[in-house]
Design a protein around this motif. Structure first.
Motif, PDB file in Angstrom:
ATOM      1  N   PRO A  73      72.355  50.825  37.642  1.00 11.73           N
ATOM      2  CA  PRO A  73      71.027  51.378  37.936  1.00 11.73           C
ATOM      3  C   PRO A  73      70.314  50.554  39.011  1.00 11.73           C
ATOM      4  O   PRO A  73      70.331  49.328  38.987  1.00 11.73           O
ATOM      5  N   GLY A  74      69.748  51.259  39.972  1.00 10.57           N
ATOM      6  CA  GLY A  74      69.056  50.617  41.076  1.00 10.57           C
ATOM      7  C   GLY A  74      69.956  50.268  42.248  1.00 10.57           C
ATOM      8  O   GLY A  74      69.495  49.798  43.274  1.00 10.57           O
ATOM      9  N   ARG A  75      71.248  50.508  42.110  1.00 12.96           N
ATOM     10  CA  ARG A  75      72.211  50.188  43.180  1.00 12.96           C
ATOM     11  C   ARG A  75      72.874  51.439  43.741  1.00 12.96           C
ATOM     12  O   ARG A  75      73.959  51.373  44.312  1.00 12.96           O
ATOM     13  N   GLU A  76      72.210  52.577  43.587  1.00 12.48           N
ATOM     14  CA  GLU A  76      72.782  53.843  44.030  1.00 12.48           C
ATOM     15  C   GLU A  76      73.079  53.881  45.524  1.00 12.48           C
ATOM     16  O   GLU A  76      73.909  54.650  45.984  1.00 12.48           O
ATOM     17  N   ASP A  77      72.406  53.015  46.306  1.00 11.15           N
ATOM     18  CA  ASP A  77      72.641  52.975  47.752  1.00 11.15           C
ATOM     19  C   ASP A  77      73.571  51.824  48.144  1.00 11.15           C
ATOM     20  O   ASP A  77      73.740  51.520  49.316  1.00 11.15           O
ATOM     21  N   GLY A  78      74.149  51.172  47.175  1.00 14.26           N
ATOM     22  CA  GLY A  78      75.067  50.074  47.434  1.00 14.26           C
ATOM     23  C   GLY A  78      74.401  48.721  47.499  1.00 14.26           C
ATOM     24  O   GLY A  78      75.059  47.695  47.448  1.00 14.26           O
ATOM     25  N   GLY A  79      73.081  48.696  47.627  1.00 14.70           N
ATOM     26  CA  GLY A  79      72.340  47.442  47.629  1.00 14.70           C
ATOM     27  C   GLY A  79      72.759  46.459  48.702  1.00 14.70           C
ATOM     28  O   GLY A  79      72.564  45.265  48.547  1.00 14.70           O
ATOM     29  N   GLY A  80      73.352  46.965  49.776  1.00 17.09           N
ATOM     30  CA  GLY A  80      73.780  46.084  50.854  1.00 17.09           C
ATOM     31  C   GLY A  80      75.022  45.270  50.538  1.00 17.09           C
ATOM     32  O   GLY A  80      75.378  44.360  51.281  1.00 17.09           O
ATOM     33  N   ASP A  81      75.707  45.588  49.441  1.00 11.62           N
ATOM     34  CA  ASP A  81      76.903  44.837  49.038  1.00 11.62           C
ATOM     35  C   ASP A  81      78.056  45.158  49.981  1.00 11.62           C
ATOM     36  O   ASP A  81      78.469  46.308  50.112  1.00 11.62           O
ATOM     37  N   ALA A  82      78.568  44.149  50.632  1.00 11.83           N
ATOM     38  CA  ALA A  82      79.662  44.316  51.595  1.00 11.83           C
ATOM     39  C   ALA A  82      80.964  44.762  50.938  1.00 11.83           C
ATOM     40  O   ALA A  82      81.875  45.226  51.626  1.00 11.83           O
ATOM     41  N   MET A  83      81.074  44.649  49.632  1.00  9.19           N
ATOM     42  CA  MET A  83      82.322  44.974  48.938  1.00  9.19           C
ATOM     43  C   MET A  83      82.411  46.426  48.483  1.00  9.19           C
ATOM     44  O   MET A  83      83.412  46.841  47.900  1.00  9.19           O
TER      45      MET A  83
END
Length: 64
Positions: free
Chosen positions: A36-46
């Motif tokens: 939850p809250g990471r639906e846009d990937g949160g800038g995670d390079a992985m």
């Protein structure tokens, strides 16, 4: 970034959660879902690596 998980294709291997644990987790049935809250990937390079690691190709990542 837009992340789509095909729930009909997912087999719950968990490779996405191992590759990008800040973005992917597994639901109560063991299938992939987004944190939850990471639906846009949160800038995670992985995130893209997690999509490539999926053995059945259930994850699609697109820019936008």
């Amino acid at each position: 970034m837009h992340i789509d998980i095909d729930k009909d294709t997912c087999i719950g291997a968990g490779q996405c959660a191992l590759s990008a644990p800040n973005v992917f987790t597994q639901d109560d049935d063991g299938f992939s879902t987004l944190v939850p809250g990471r639906e846009d990937g949160g800038g995670d390079a992985m995130v893209k690596e997690a999509a490539r690691a999926c053995p059945v190709g259930a994850i699609t990542v697109s820019e936008g």
